[in-house]
Scaffold this active site. Structure first.
Site, PDB file in Angstrom:
ATOM      1  N   ASP A 106      -2.427   1.727  -4.338  1.00  0.00           N
ATOM      2  CA  ASP A 106      -3.622   1.960  -3.541  1.00  0.00           C
ATOM      3  C   ASP A 106      -4.620   0.840  -3.761  1.00  0.00           C
ATOM      4  O   ASP A 106      -4.470   0.027  -4.678  1.00  0.00           O
ATOM      5  CB  ASP A 106      -4.242   3.307  -3.910  1.00  0.00           C
ATOM      6  CG  ASP A 106      -3.362   4.463  -3.440  1.00  0.00           C
ATOM      7  OD1 ASP A 106      -2.615   4.253  -2.454  1.00  0.00           O
ATOM      8  OD2 ASP A 106      -3.405   5.529  -4.066  1.00  0.00           O
TER       9      ASP A 106
ATOM     10  N   HIS B 197       0.819  -1.212   0.000  1.00  0.00           N
ATOM     11  CA  HIS B 197       0.000   0.000   0.000  1.00  0.00           C
ATOM     12  C   HIS B 197       0.850   1.259   0.000  1.00  0.00           C
ATOM     13  O   HIS B 197       0.347   2.364  -0.213  1.00  0.00           O
ATOM     14  CB  HIS B 197      -0.954  -0.018   1.198  1.00  0.00           C
ATOM     15  CG  HIS B 197      -2.293   0.575   0.917  1.00  0.00           C
ATOM     16  ND1 HIS B 197      -2.447   1.742   0.204  1.00  0.00           N
ATOM     17  CD2 HIS B 197      -3.547   0.155   1.228  1.00  0.00           C
ATOM     18  CE1 HIS B 197      -3.732   2.031   0.103  1.00  0.00           C
ATOM     19  NE2 HIS B 197      -4.439   1.067   0.714  1.00  0.00           N
TER      20      HIS B 197
END
Lengths: 452, 433
Positions: free
Chosen positions: B407, B403
């Site tokens: 995303d 992450h």
């Protein structure tokens, strides 16, 4: 002295109960033992000891008859049954006094009567209340009465009533080929009775190693006992025993008496176990290796636990329970409890049998030595049969089981028990000195065959 | 006037006592009742106090020396007074200048044994042993785990050691052999007199193998250095199952790679990576390296542990070629013949636990890669179709992404691509069966 709390109340003055009570007494505890029948229990009054006096007499008889082989001429020897019983009573009386003396010396109070648990700390003896911090149940066992029609007949004896039989019967049928049936079979066969043992299993002495039990069967057959194995008794009708033979066909056997030797069951009735919540099955009270029941403060030892129905196991269990209740951790290790059958020849064993090792998947090696390897055995027994079987671990040779048949093996099996307790390996036994000449040298031979 | 102080007799059977510690040095001033020395028998320690005010002129014995009772051990008086009248008659050893630390124990008769014992185990350090206790420990080669003794300040006395020595469990004959062969004692012995029996032993801990240690480090580093987030979805598996059935049937007729469901999903992942190269990337020192070529790693269970062989240039391979290469590499990995080059350089990884019936899991990233696809089992799932509920075979997919750089939405888009490729596998695989 009925007021105040005891440290320990023992219910039952058999070998489990009196040893435990005396041990607690020696520790300075306030102890009472409650006995409804006889001090010394089954062992002393109707079991181990009386049967051994009988067997000593029958062995002497057999020796007299065989005396010529030893260069001794003995004119017609015969059994005098009333005298045998009188001797038995004398031995029992002497030993009972010994137990009473032991309890007295150790300050144990003996209360006569029938006990019943009221709570985890209270016992009523014929209505009188006694309280204690610990209660040890050692009520023992009694002969089992299997559901065979006619088993209650007056011609059917059990292992207790047979001890008072005033005459030697001409024909005796024994139901059960366990150690009780076999010991009596040996006695009566030697006394001249036409003796038949009916066993439901294909082999006798079922707890023994199979090699030993096969040889015992052979030896007892040779001494005149008739065996009907794989035969199930269907009914007893007066003095006739009806059974199904190994092929399932109906057959019958006539005898003057029938001896029910089908085993023993724990004495659990009217003890208040249900009320107090003690966990038990019909096979006995459940106990831990420390002698604890599920109820705190209530302990049990001996036959009533259904674990090992042996006087010496009961005594050890009782002492273990006492040690634990008074703060000394202790446990019984069942793997090294020896067992003996006092037939002629004797059988003695300790540890696992070959069948048990196979069932548990333990890799092992075995050796089988004839007892005639020991000079003493030949000296003592002339033509007697004897063998020692040793089972040891495959890799390290640790002694797993020792099983012997042959006279006096009961006297040296304790050495094997000590070897198993200390996990000796076959090679270590070479360091022990066995006295010469003794029968135990045969055991040494058998063990050393497995040393490497 | 110089006054000697003698070794007291501390019990009817005590013949000698040991000087455990001098609290004063010669030349120091002492007051009546002040502690001069600590002495001990084999059972307890005692104090010797000054009988009068004065200066400690001389001590006749060192710490650690065994002194017969009623023997003078020191002299108190005015500086300059002679102590010679009081010096014990033994081989006139003058006392040392002061307490020697550590004490030099008198060489006892059992010197050779003591030396070997000393060589075998270092003298106890953590806990202070009294000189007598130390001597006992050396003579018996007995150094129990440090524990406070019953002497002053937790000092271990000889009596403590004797008791422990007696209580220390011995091993049975069998257990002794097993300990020699590497087994270890766990807990208290359960045999007679607490003898350690075979059943009280356990196998020794197993040292991690080199491969395992490497795996362990990579796994730890993976979790420590990335921000892992796992997304789960599933794809209709009818196409996969149909194709697998056709492959099986075809293999009976002609030689063909045994293309597994896992190979097919890997093929679909490669197709999706070509379309979304941001997941075919590595994050190194704050820079993201996107790769045009797809070198796909696949987790492989081997007897030595988890290995991740790499199929190079997977994007240029047909399904058959991909499957064949993956099969070769997997065999080499299991057999232990795989080359180091074939275990490095992956740009993306696939981990397949579907054959074990795993329904979803969170695969761990292989840094510096930024994503890893987990392949789950095929199971039935209820689907509403034309107002009715039907059951459809579905394969689970678990995508872990870093992450830090990917995303959730792009990750989800990638997973959607993979799903679409799986559902149209029969059209895109290009297999002539």
């Amino acid at each position: 002295m009925e007021s105040g709390m005891y440290d320990l109340i023992v219910i039952g003055a058999g070998p489990g109960g009196y040893e435990a009570a005396a041990h607690a007494g020696r520790l300075g505890k306030r102890v009472a033992v409650i006995e409804k029948q006889y001090v010394g229990g089954t062992c002393l009054n109707a079991g181990c000891i009386p049967t051994k006096t009988f067997l000593r007499s029958s062995r002497l008889l057999a020796e007299c008859r065989n005396a010529a082989a030893f260069g001794v001429r003995v004119p017609a020897a015969e059994l005098d049954m009333p005298a045998v019983i009188a001797r038995k009573d004398r031995v029992v009386a002497t030993l009972t006094r010994g137990v009473e003396g032991l309890l007295k010396r150790t300050g144990v109070e003996v209360v006569r009567g029938t006990a019943r648990l009221v709570s985890r700390s209270e016992v009523r003896v014929d209505g009188r209340p006694y309280t204690a911090r610990n209660i040890l149940i050692a009520t023992g066992s009694r002969p089992s009465v299997p559901p065979i029609p006619g088993i209650q007949s007056s011609r059917v004896l059990d292992s207790t009533s047979v001890l008072s039989l005033p005459e030697i019967p001409a024909r005796l049928a024994i139901i059960g080929g366990g150690y009780i049936g076999l010991e009596f079979a040996g006695f009566f066969a030697a006394a001249g009775t036409e003796t038949t043992v009916i066993e439901v299993l294909p082999r006798i002495a079922s707890g023994c190693d199979a090699d030993i039990s096969a040889r015992l069967l052979q030896a007892l057959r040779k001494s005149g006992v008739r065996f009907l194995t794989s035969c199930a008794v269907a009914a007893v009708d007066g003095n006739t025993v009806h059974y199904r033979d190994e092929n399932g066909a109906a057959a019958s056997l006539c005898a003057d008496y029938v001896l029910n030797a089908t085993g023993r069951v724990p004495v659990l009735e009217n003890l208040g176990l249900e009320e107090v919540g003690v966990d038990f099955t019909r096979r006995g009270i459940r106990t831990s290796d420390q002698g604890k029941t599920n109820v705190a403060g209530v302990w049990a030892c001996g036959d009533v636990t259904g674990r090992r129905l042996l006087a010496h196991a009961a005594a050890r269990e009782g002492i273990v329970a006492v040690n634990n209740m008074f703060g000394k951790p202790d446990r019984i290790r069942y793997e090294a409890v020896p067992s003996v059958i006092y037939t002629h020849p004797e059988v003695a064993g300790v540890g696992r049998t070959e069948e048990e090792l196979k069932a548990e998947g333990i890799a092992y090696r075995k050796s089988l030595a004839p007892m005639a390897l020991a000079g003493r055995f030949l000296v003592e027994n002339e033509a007697g049969m004897g063998v020692v079987k040793v089972l040891a671990g495959e890799k390290y040779g640790e002694i797993l089981g020792v099983h012997a048949m042959g006279d006096l093996s009961s006297e040296f099996i304790v050495a094997a028990a000590a070897m198993i307790e200390t996990e000796m390996c076959a090679a270590d036994v070479a360091q022990l000195v066995f006295p010469h000449p003794t029968v135990s040298e045969a055991m040494k031979e058998a063990i050393l065959q497995l040393a490497h | 006037m110089a006054t000697p102080v003698e070794m007291p007799k501390l019990g009817n059977t005590v013949e000698d006592c040991l000087i455990a510690r001098w609290n004063k040095r010669p030349g120091e001033a002492v007051a009546a009742g002040e502690l001069l020395a600590e002495i001990e028998t084999d059972k307890a320690t005692f104090e010797v106090t000054a009988p009068l005010d004065g200066t400690l002129l001389e001590v006749f014995f060192n710490q650690g020396e065994l002194v017969p009772v009623f023997t003078y051990i020191c002299v108190i008086g005015e500086p300059g007074e002679s102590v010679e009248p009081f010096r014990p008659s033994r081989a006139g050893q003058p006392a040392a200048a002061g307490p020697a630390e550590p004490p030099a124990p008198r060489q006892a008769a059992a010197a050779p044994a003591a030396q070997t014992a000393q060589a075998a185990a270092p003298p106890p350090g953590a806990v202070f042993y009294s000189p007598r206790a130390r001597r006992f420990a050396e003579r018996h080669g007995f150094y129990p785990a440090p524990a406070a003794g019953s002497g002053p300040g937790g000092r271990v006395l000889e009596a403590d050691l004797r008791r422990q020595f007696h209580e220390t469990s011995r091993t049975s004959f069998l257990a002794g052999r097993l300990v020699e062969s590497g087994q270890e004692v766990r807990g208290e012995g359960s045999g007679l007199n607490r003898m350690v029996l075979a059943r009280d032993l356990a196998p020794p801990p197993v040292r991690l193998s080199g491969v395992r240690e490497k795996i362990a480090r990579r796994m730890r580093d993976s979790l420590a250095a990335t921000a892992q987030d796992t997304l789960h979805t599933s794809a209709a598996a009818a196409g996969l199952l149909a194709l697998r059935a056709r492959v099986k049937a075809a293999r009976r007729q002609k030689p063909l790679a045994d293309i597994t469901i896992g190979d097919m999903v890997m093929f679909c992942a490669v197709k999706a990576l070509v379309e979304m190269p941001e997941l075919n990337a590595e994050l190194i020192d704050g820079s993201l390296y996107r790769h045009a070529s797809v070198h796909i790693g696949f987790a492989c269970d081997t007897p030595r542990g988890l290995l991740v062989p790499v199929v190079r240039d997977a994007h240029r391979r047909s399904l058959g070629e991909l499957s064949e290469r993956a099969g070769e590499l997997a065999r080499a990995a299991v057999e232990g013949t795989i080359q180091a080059d074939d275990l490095a350089g992956a740009t993306f990884t696939v981990s397949n636990l579907g054959s074990f019936g795993i329904e979803s899991f969170t695969p761990l990233l292989n840094p510096p890669q930024v994503a890893i696809l987990g392949v789950d089992a095929i199971g039935l799932k209820p689907v509403r179709r034309d107002g009715k509920v039907e059951f459809e075979a579905c394969i689970g997919l678990s995508l872990t992404l870093d992450h830090q750089v990917i995303d959730g939405a792009p990750g989800a888009r990638f997973l959607k691509r993979v799903r679409e490729r799986i559902e149209e596998i029969e059209e895109i695989c290009g297999l002539e069966l």
